[in-house]
Design a protein around this motif. Sequence first.
Motif, mmCIF file in Angstrom:
data_model
loop_
_atom_site.group_PDB
_atom_site.id
_atom_site.type_symbol
_atom_site.label_atom_id
_atom_site.label_comp_id
_atom_site.label_asym_id
_atom_site.label_seq_id
_atom_site.Cartn_x
_atom_site.Cartn_y
_atom_site.Cartn_z
ATOM 1 N N ARG B 303 0.858 -1.188 0.000
ATOM 2 C CA ARG B 303 0.000 0.000 0.000
ATOM 3 C C ARG B 303 0.879 1.218 0.000
ATOM 4 O O ARG B 303 2.023 1.174 0.392
ATOM 5 C CB ARG B 303 -0.875 0.016 1.241
ATOM 6 C CG ARG B 303 -2.269 -0.475 0.923
ATOM 7 C CD ARG B 303 -3.119 -0.508 2.136
ATOM 8 N NE ARG B 303 -3.074 -1.809 2.746
ATOM 9 C CZ ARG B 303 -4.168 -2.453 3.132
ATOM 10 N NH1 ARG B 303 -5.315 -1.942 2.944
ATOM 11 N NH2 ARG B 303 -4.063 -3.604 3.723
ATOM 12 N N THR B 428 -16.119 0.522 -1.305
ATOM 13 C CA THR B 428 -15.149 0.677 -0.226
ATOM 14 C C THR B 428 -15.716 1.382 0.991
ATOM 15 O O THR B 428 -15.030 1.520 1.990
ATOM 16 C CB THR B 428 -13.941 1.496 -0.712
ATOM 17 O OG1 THR B 428 -14.419 2.734 -1.224
ATOM 18 C CG2 THR B 428 -13.209 0.758 -1.805
ATOM 19 N N ASN B 431 -17.312 -1.516 5.807
ATOM 20 C CA ASN B 431 -16.263 -2.348 6.364
ATOM 21 C C ASN B 431 -16.417 -3.763 5.811
ATOM 22 O O ASN B 431 -17.445 -4.399 6.037
ATOM 23 C CB ASN B 431 -16.413 -2.354 7.894
ATOM 24 C CG ASN B 431 -15.277 -3.111 8.571
ATOM 25 O OD1 ASN B 431 -14.620 -3.940 7.959
ATOM 26 N ND2 ASN B 431 -15.061 -2.825 9.840
ATOM 27 N N GLU C 217 0.344 -0.697 8.825
ATOM 28 C CA GLU C 217 -0.936 -1.224 8.374
ATOM 29 C C GLU C 217 -2.100 -0.436 8.945
ATOM 30 O O GLU C 217 -3.056 -0.105 8.261
ATOM 31 C CB GLU C 217 -1.087 -2.678 8.840
ATOM 32 C CG GLU C 217 -0.705 -3.685 7.815
ATOM 33 C CD GLU C 217 -1.314 -3.394 6.487
ATOM 34 O OE1 GLU C 217 -0.602 -2.875 5.620
ATOM 35 O OE2 GLU C 217 -2.507 -3.665 6.291
ATOM 36 N N VAL C 221 -4.971 1.539 6.969
ATOM 37 C CA VAL C 221 -6.393 1.240 7.118
ATOM 38 C C VAL C 221 -7.168 2.491 7.511
ATOM 39 O O VAL C 221 -8.290 2.712 7.063
ATOM 40 C CB VAL C 221 -6.591 0.127 8.165
ATOM 41 C CG1 VAL C 221 -8.019 0.057 8.614
ATOM 42 C CG2 VAL C 221 -6.162 -1.204 7.587
ATOM 43 N N GLN C 224 -8.711 4.393 4.796
ATOM 44 C CA GLN C 224 -9.690 3.775 3.923
ATOM 45 C C GLN C 224 -11.063 4.424 4.047
ATOM 46 O O GLN C 224 -11.394 5.023 5.058
ATOM 47 C CB GLN C 224 -9.823 2.284 4.289
ATOM 48 C CG GLN C 224 -8.543 1.518 4.129
ATOM 49 C CD GLN C 224 -8.433 0.890 2.784
ATOM 50 O OE1 GLN C 224 -9.318 1.011 1.959
ATOM 51 N NE2 GLN C 224 -7.343 0.213 2.561
ATOM 52 N N ALA C 245 -11.066 -0.459 12.484
ATOM 53 C CA ALA C 245 -9.713 -0.371 11.940
ATOM 54 C C ALA C 245 -8.906 -1.628 12.223
ATOM 55 O O ALA C 245 -8.325 -2.225 11.312
ATOM 56 C CB ALA C 245 -9.009 0.858 12.491
ATOM 57 N N ASN C 248 -9.320 -4.941 10.238
ATOM 58 C CA ASN C 248 -8.827 -4.882 8.865
ATOM 59 C C ASN C 248 -7.310 -4.773 8.809
ATOM 60 O O ASN C 248 -6.694 -5.214 7.850
ATOM 61 C CB ASN C 248 -9.471 -3.710 8.128
ATOM 62 C CG ASN C 248 -10.892 -4.019 7.734
ATOM 63 O OD1 ASN C 248 -11.138 -4.703 6.754
ATOM 64 N ND2 ASN C 248 -11.833 -3.546 8.513
ATOM 65 N N ALA C 249 -6.727 -4.176 9.835
ATOM 66 C CA ALA C 249 -5.269 -4.127 9.869
ATOM 67 C C ALA C 249 -4.723 -5.501 10.207
ATOM 68 O O ALA C 249 -3.638 -5.877 9.776
ATOM 69 C CB ALA C 249 -4.807 -3.106 10.897
ATOM 70 N N THR C 251 -5.735 -8.257 9.191
ATOM 71 C CA THR C 251 -5.741 -9.182 8.058
ATOM 72 C C THR C 251 -4.352 -9.365 7.477
ATOM 73 O O THR C 251 -3.860 -10.480 7.360
ATOM 74 C CB THR C 251 -6.681 -8.664 6.964
ATOM 75 O OG1 THR C 251 -7.940 -8.390 7.533
ATOM 76 C CG2 THR C 251 -6.820 -9.683 5.877
ATOM 77 N N ASP C 322 -11.711 -12.370 7.485
ATOM 78 C CA ASP C 322 -12.144 -11.633 6.304
ATOM 79 C C ASP C 322 -12.868 -12.588 5.370
ATOM 80 O O ASP C 322 -12.237 -13.357 4.664
ATOM 81 C CB ASP C 322 -10.928 -11.032 5.594
ATOM 82 C CG ASP C 322 -11.340 -10.180 4.402
ATOM 83 O OD1 ASP C 322 -12.538 -10.142 4.058
ATOM 84 O OD2 ASP C 322 -10.451 -9.538 3.820
#
Lengths: 329, 667, 330
Positions: B303, B428, B431, C217, C221, C224, C245, C248-249, C251, C322
Amino acid sequence: MSELRFDDVRIHYGSRRHGLPAVQGVDLSVPSGQIVGLVGESGSGKSSLARAAVGLEPLSGGQILLDGRPIPRRGRNRPVQLVFQDPYSSLDPRLTIGASIAETLPRGTGRSGRRAEVNRLLELVELDPALAAGYPARLSGGQRQRVALARALAARPEVIIADEITSALDVSVQGTVLNLVRSLQAELGTSMLFISHNLAVVRYLATQLAVMYLGRIVEQGPTEAVLRDPQHPYTRDLLASVPELGGVRVEPVAAGPAEADPPDPHQPPPGCPYHPRCPIGPLVRPERELCRTSRPEPVHRHQAACHFAGAANAQPLSVLTGGDRRESA
Amino acid sequence: MSEAIEASTTRATEPDRLAARARRSRWLPVLLSPVGAGAGIGLFLLLILAVFGPAVWRKRAEQADVAHMLQGPSAAHWAGTDNLGRDLFARVMVATRLSVELALTATVIAVVAGFCLGAAGFVLGRRANRAVAAVVNVAVAFPGILLALFFAVIFGVGAKGAVLAIGFAGAPAFARLTQTLVAGVEKRDFVAAAHVAGIGRPRVLLRHVLPNIAEPLIVNATIGAGGAFLSFASLSFLGLGVQAPRYDWGRLLGDGLTGIYTQPVAALAPGIAVILAGLAFNLFGEALAKGVGVTATINRPIRGRIRPPVGVPAAPDRPAGAEVTGEADDVLSVQGLTVSFASAAGRVHPVRGVDFRLGRGEAVGIVGESGSGKSLTALAIAQLIEPPGQVRAGQLRFLGHDLLAEPAHRNRRLLGTSLALVFQDPMTSFNPTRRIGSQLAEVGRRHGGLSRRAAAARVVDRLRSVRVPAAERRARQYPHEYSGGMRQRAMIGMGLMGSPALIIADEPTTALDVTVQRQVLDLLQSIRAADGVSLLLISHDIAVVGQVCDRVLVMYAGRIIEELPASALARDSRHPYTRALIAAVPHMQTDRDRPLAVIPGRAPDPAEVPPGCAFAPRCPLASEQCRSSEPPLLADAQGRRVACWHADQVTAGQAGPTIGTPNGARA
Amino acid sequence: MTSLAVPARSIGAVLNNSWVSFGLRRAGRLVVSLWVLVTASFLMIHLIPGDPVRAALGIGAPPSLVQARRHALGLDQPLLSQYLHYLHGVLTGDFGISMTSELPVSEIISQRLPATLALSLLAFLVALLIAVPLGTGLGVLTRGGRARGAELAFTTASAIFGAIPDFLAGVLLVWLFAVRLHWFPVAGRGGPSSYVLPVLALAIGPGAVLARILRVELLAVLQQDFVRTARAKRLPALAIYLKHALPNALTSTITLGGLLLSVMVAGTVLVENVFAWPGLGSTIVSSILDKDYPVVQAVVLVYGFGVLLVNLAVDIALALLDPRSTIREA
């Protein structure tokens, strides 16, 4: 100066059961020297069709012919070229503009010949030839699309396929590219397949219009005729959805089934692909079971693939009615 | 204009000039950052030592002095002596060359082997690609030391074996990296264009793919070189690396460790050398990555995002414009709204003084192209702009509450229940790891005080009201199981969990098909009609705004340049930009025999807004006054506002100025 | 085709369940990887240039002894039958006899495995306990460019800690805490206090790296869109971090955690040698030096299998966390 013909083209991605049937038997012809517009929404398969025509996707069935002969899929002679949608992805950021354009030139031109040709092409797309030494980072979206056009023209193509080339551009810049396309096509006589989801843009450019839905062509014919008198309920739905400024909102013939979403292209419905959303189909008129079971053939006017095209209850939709229409500039 | 985060290269967007400028001088900031400078100096010293170390210290390093064996540090021997009385410090210095040579050779082997393996799939076609990917996946699962041991068994102990072992052990990681990078570049259209031009795969690889992945590869190679030092140390420690009489740091470390408890410096000295060398490479690689805009991906997820640095700029002076007279029951009242960032190019004000009001049940649209500041305006009103962005306003009132005066948490309940937001990208905005139902229920439980059961019931009710079919089942699904249009409707439903007085929709239908767009817009209209909810709709599509809204605000370069009723849009706009914009949009009655209208030039980048009227460079009516002073936004008797010195020259009924001729227009 | 339609449909329904197909796919991949692993460990011996038996017995060994040993190891058979024999052995748990100690290899492994397992699992837990709070906390602290100083300090410190190889960390720890301060034993596996230094040595480096990655990460996130949605819903900050947050971080952090666990498993090779820990790590090193190939083969197999198991666990954890990952194509 050639005719591009799609002959019962089928494109299937992935495995038999879980894959995506992107294109399911398309018959379409781009007559020599004309612009044909192809309209469809996401999942319609129009981009797959374009990519198959230039050899980027393999065909699962049918054939694509240029003047009756199959299109070469290898080698430097490529008479069908493609211009892509995203201006920021279509040019290699590490190559100069001139190098990007020259890449498509047919082999055998010497260095000075290449440079002259690149300059000629840049002028053809109304860009300053001095840009050839620069990099894409300097250019705006509209300029990049023009370079992409020049690159396609460098191959001396007989057919150009434009895949949503103005969708990513700002409105004020869109006109430049569209005007350019029109004038170039008129000047060079190249056949063109112009793909877009924007009906107004397609109407402006194309003499023939084809409407695609879930991998099939549901209606095609002369642009004026199709837009003035659409035969297929999906075409009518599309027309009714185009937001128009300063006029009475055009209502669709009948309200469709409440909030039917576009179906999953992985699992196309049986029979007519449009029946789950059709305002004159089995969800609204239960007696029309035919739509659920049998796939309509393109036998009506405009080759509309609908069992009930032009039937009694389907009044032709007039797009030219309505109050306060503004003149164009 | 939807966004996609590229694998490892910088993301390119429409206002790209800032980024382009940054890219030109990106190596310099690397060397100037504290980490980069330190690591750079370290690398430089390492290089000097490697080249000149043996010349300076070899004699001392070989000089055996049996009388002074295994001694601790002293003035004569800074790191003490080894079991033959040789000066350890000198030996560490001399060993630099071999250590650096071995580490770099192993890295080169790893990178080249990895690249060839990873790129092989690209050249050989899809099936081969999958086979190679499978092999690499298995190999990558094994940690380096295991692979190194495996290869060490095969290649044997000693320097050569160790180099090969560590080199090949590192190859799978680079193969995987190469594959990922190649896959990212392969998706981009210029590679497809090269295929369409008939260029063979190997040439495409060398000409297009390799230059575009070189940077991340180099960065990761640098970091990998850092790791190589450690690997050599490990192997030598185990006795598998460099054998006597040659010695590298690992060998010295291994020898010194046997006497660690009596003479610790014997091991510490080479140990520190190993750590420092590894650190120098690692940190330099990371500094490179940051400076070049790439995230080191060998061990990291992929990223990257460029963030402007922090700063507090002062807002520019605003010309005195029409005061927005607020009314008592206004839903929203905004005055002098400014949003600013500090960036590499200086202070930037993407929104420069916006005033407007929104009454109950009204629908107001904000129209503008990219760079106009319309989205930031909406975000600023919704209090969603975080540092380093700064929001300033003379007044920002929502339902009578001053959003600026009170601290954020006081307004939380108000904003959570009375303000609904719909964003552009439905994919997006939810969640991905939580069910839709629970994401909607959160609002009810947090702000509405509902119990779990009551919240769940309300969720189903709201989903039904936005016409999501099979609402009960759908509430238990994840966002990826919804289609785009349905997700947007769920988003609207989430906003309806409270009883909103205002819906702010930022490009809600841009990412949707036109038939789905109609349904979503119809839904918004019906909500307005049913509950008297106000709507602030932001869009670049003037036709959509004209169709849905009562009043329209046109924004250009961070300012409102016209405010007019939607019915007047088609024929009766006053500002040259508005007229030009409307003329430029092709519609179903556009005259097919004439070229399309075009606006020459480009909208200014927020960092480069010219003095005077921002539209002057592109305006056919521009005069000296336009270029030097910015026209204020003035209201007329009917409440319409225009910011143009020549607005009176553009009256109702008169045809708009011809703006731009199609041929010869250089946009 | 129609006669198969009914059972095909129900099989199809089962197969369409994403969890089942995910499980099948993963199991398939595991089997393939195992096969590659077994084949690689088999080939290891045969890729060694020269004659491994002669190398093991020494240059001066009489040819008859070499011959006898070759026969005992089955090295005079054709390659394919050796391979099949080896496969059979692996499947039945017979890994041969050690060349140096004459003991069955499986016995050696079962004796030494528990020590390595205990060490690596404990180290993994400690690394997590260090990394998750540290990384998350610093991520929240330094978001949006705040606390630049803290960011620099953390980045540098974690880089330094991450750059120290585990065996060196072990040595330093021993020297400081055992030799100098006498707080912990110098070597060997005994009571709880003997675990402290080896576990720390194994855990510090990977823990620092994991904390670092988790912070990055988390920051990513936080940028996002769905975090912006959560803020638009005016949820309190803690809820946003913990419920939106962090999962998802996690993952990608779990993916890396898996990698780190593998690294830790491999790190036991070195750390055990520092602390004279009676596990597989010290075994494999001595076997390589002694050229005791059956033991080397078996230990490589065991380590490899452990790594594959870790990967499987990571995939399962990811799938639970996920739901999209079950659908992603293999």
